[in-house]
Scaffold this active site. Structure first.
Site, short mmCIF file in Angstrom:
data_model
loop_
_atom_site.label_atom_id
_atom_site.label_comp_id
_atom_site.label_asym_id
_atom_site.label_seq_id
_atom_site.Cartn_x
_atom_site.Cartn_y
_atom_site.Cartn_z
N SER A 42 -25.37 47.26 -86.52
CA SER A 42 -24.27 46.33 -86.79
C SER A 42 -24.71 44.89 -86.57
O SER A 42 -25.72 44.60 -85.91
CB SER A 42 -23.05 46.64 -85.92
OG SER A 42 -23.06 45.90 -84.73
N VAL A 43 -23.89 43.98 -87.11
CA VAL A 43 -24.11 42.54 -86.96
C VAL A 43 -24.03 42.12 -85.49
O VAL A 43 -24.57 41.07 -85.11
CB VAL A 43 -23.08 41.77 -87.81
CG1 VAL A 43 -21.67 41.92 -87.24
CG2 VAL A 43 -23.45 40.30 -87.96
N LYS A 44 -23.35 42.91 -84.67
CA LYS A 44 -23.10 42.53 -83.28
C LYS A 44 -24.37 42.51 -82.43
O LYS A 44 -24.37 41.95 -81.33
CB LYS A 44 -22.07 43.48 -82.66
CG LYS A 44 -20.71 43.48 -83.36
CD LYS A 44 -19.98 42.17 -83.21
CE LYS A 44 -18.55 42.27 -83.73
NZ LYS A 44 -17.78 41.05 -83.51
N ASP A 45 -25.44 43.13 -82.91
CA ASP A 45 -26.70 43.08 -82.16
C ASP A 45 -27.13 41.63 -81.94
O ASP A 45 -27.66 41.27 -80.88
CB ASP A 45 -27.82 43.80 -82.93
CG ASP A 45 -27.63 45.30 -82.98
OD1 ASP A 45 -26.65 45.80 -82.40
OD2 ASP A 45 -28.47 45.96 -83.62
N ALA A 48 -25.01 39.94 -79.21
CA ALA A 48 -25.17 40.61 -77.92
C ALA A 48 -26.38 40.05 -77.18
O ALA A 48 -26.31 39.73 -75.99
CB ALA A 48 -25.31 42.12 -78.14
#
Length: 453
Positions: A42-45, A48
């Site tokens: 996901s883009v959230k890596d 994070a």
């Protein structure tokens, strides 16, 4: 040799993929930034890692500490990768509307998962916002990430995602379209792109039950717009600090059904197996198509992987239960096909009212046909029984024939939904369908409503 020192080194530089069939009707070139190619899918890596490194740099996160975050699943996965590599513990607080796959994946990578109810106010002590804060206060040597208000979120996309898109499109991008949740992606990418070219339009995809669109257009935070919805990862009932409304040119809202349907279309028509918010983005694109010209280059960002929704949007039973499958429902039998083989529950004229009440409780039904040796002669429903009980507390020991109403209308196989619907009135809450061979089935208002698309 070409290798990364650890998995975090593989984050970013995700591909742009031209969309074809699923965006039929849009004249512009539409390119998808497919973020599922990140190691956490996901883009959230991206954010994070940025949030953790910034917290380490200023001392908010100390060695051996515990990272605590409220997440819809994807940020939790990104944080889990960082926690494993850097040696931190992780507690993820997640709402119960998120897919089981997301919860299982988080546990698989070592996170402790705390599940909270979805349908509560953000200030409610049971909400995943409140629980995250409380756990951070109670846990020694911990750091509460707060991706909604942590500006390292949008900064990650300003430093990484925006420049990647600009470079990959050779600066020719004219529109950026993305689902908005925490606001980090749209604000970070939007800021970078508008600095490069102020004429680039930034569009946010919102969902029904979220406050973003109306707030952007009116400046009013309308609590009446807040209600539970199914779409994951976009929309909010708060205004995160990461959402910079001054960078956003407009929002369009997409229904839960359309988001789910177009998520499946992406897999079937483009061979791109991505998540729920991607489907919302495609439907949003189609709703915005009058804004795009032939020479435009539109980039839409796909947040995460379809593997996290196998039990939801990619499951026919789940879709059917919510009326999201576009099945051909035209005849009486179509609305009951999922339970047409169930036995018809009846009560006899000489049985007691208490027997009917017991059957309603046991089978969780509201209407029961009444029969005698000649066939259907009446009906009872919970409203009749309630009124009878108010008038006479001893009604439970009376025979059904003393309280029953008129028998339900009976229709034949093949009767149109339109004709069946006309038989429902204030006085009549059900219809019987003659299946042949002496068998009948009941059709209720609930069945008709469930067939509405």
């Amino acid at each position: 040799m070409d290798f990364s020192n650890n998995i975090l080194g593989t984050i970013g530089n995700t591909p742009l993929v031209k969309l074809n069939k699923v965006v039929d009707g849009i004249d512009a070139l539409v390119l998808a930034k497919v973020e599922t190619f990140n190691p956490g899918n996901s883009v959230k890596d991206r954010m994070a890692v940025k949030m953790v490194e910034d917290a380490e740099a200023d001392g908010r996160l100390k060695p051996g500490g515990t990272i605590i975050e409220g997440t819809s699943g994807n940020t939790g996965m990104g944080l889990a990768l960082v926690a494993i590599i850097k040696g931190y513990k992780l507690i993820c607080v997640i709402s119960d509307k998120q897919s089981k796959e997301k919860m299982d994946i988080l546990r698989a990578v070592g996170a402790k998962v705390v599940v909270c109810p979805t349908n509560v106010e953000p200030t409610d002590p049971r909400s995943y916002y409140s629980v995250s804060k409380r756990l951070a206060e109670e846990t020694p040597n911990s750091w509460y990430v707060n991706q909604y208000d942590n500006l390292s979120n949008s900064l990650a996309h300003y430093e990484q995602t925006g420049p990647e898109i600009w470079k990959q499109t050779d600066g020719k991008i004219t529109h950026f379209v993305v689902g908005v949740g925490t606001g980090g992606t749209i604000s970070g990418v939007g800021k970078y792109l508008k600095e490069k070219n102020p004429n680039i339009k930034i569009w946010g995809i919102d969902t029904y039950g979220s406050v973003f669109k109306k707030y952007h257009e009116t400046g009013i935070f309308d609590e009446n717009e807040i209600y539970s919805y199914i779409t994951e990862g976009i929309g909010e009932d708060i205004l995160p600090k990461n959402v910079d409304f001054s960078l956003i040119d407009g929002f369009t809202k997409v229904t839960d059904k359309d988001a789910a349907v177009y998520t499946r279309k992406l897999a079937l028509e483009e061979a791109i197996f991505v998540g729920n918010s991607a489907g919302a983005c495609i439907k949003g694109l189609l709703q915005l198509k009058e804004h795009f010209k032939t020479d435009d280059v539109v980039v839409v960002l796909f947040h995460d992987s379809g593997s996290r929704y196998v039990g939801k949007m990619f499951n026919d039973d789940w879709m059917r239960e919510r009326g999201f499958l576009d099945e051909n429902v035209t005849k009486a039998e179509d609305v009951i096909k999922d339970h047409i083989d169930k036995e018809l529950i009846v009560v006899r004229t000489e049985e007691l009212v208490s027997h009917a009440i017991e059957r309603m409780r046991k089978y969780k039904i509201s209407q029961i046909p009444v029969v005698d040796i000649n066939g259907f002669v009446g009906s009872v429903d919970e409203t009749d029984l309630f009124r009878s009980y108010v008038a006479d507390k001893n009604v439970a020991e009376k025979p059904i024939k003393e309280v029953m109403g008129k028998p339900f209308p009976i229709v034949k196989l093949g009767t149109s939904i339109e004709e069946v619907s006309k038989l429902f009135t204030k006085e009549n809450d059900a219809v019987l369908i003659d299946l042949g061979n002496g068998n009948h089935h009941i059709i209720t208002k609930y069945d008709i409503i469930g067939a509405i698309k």
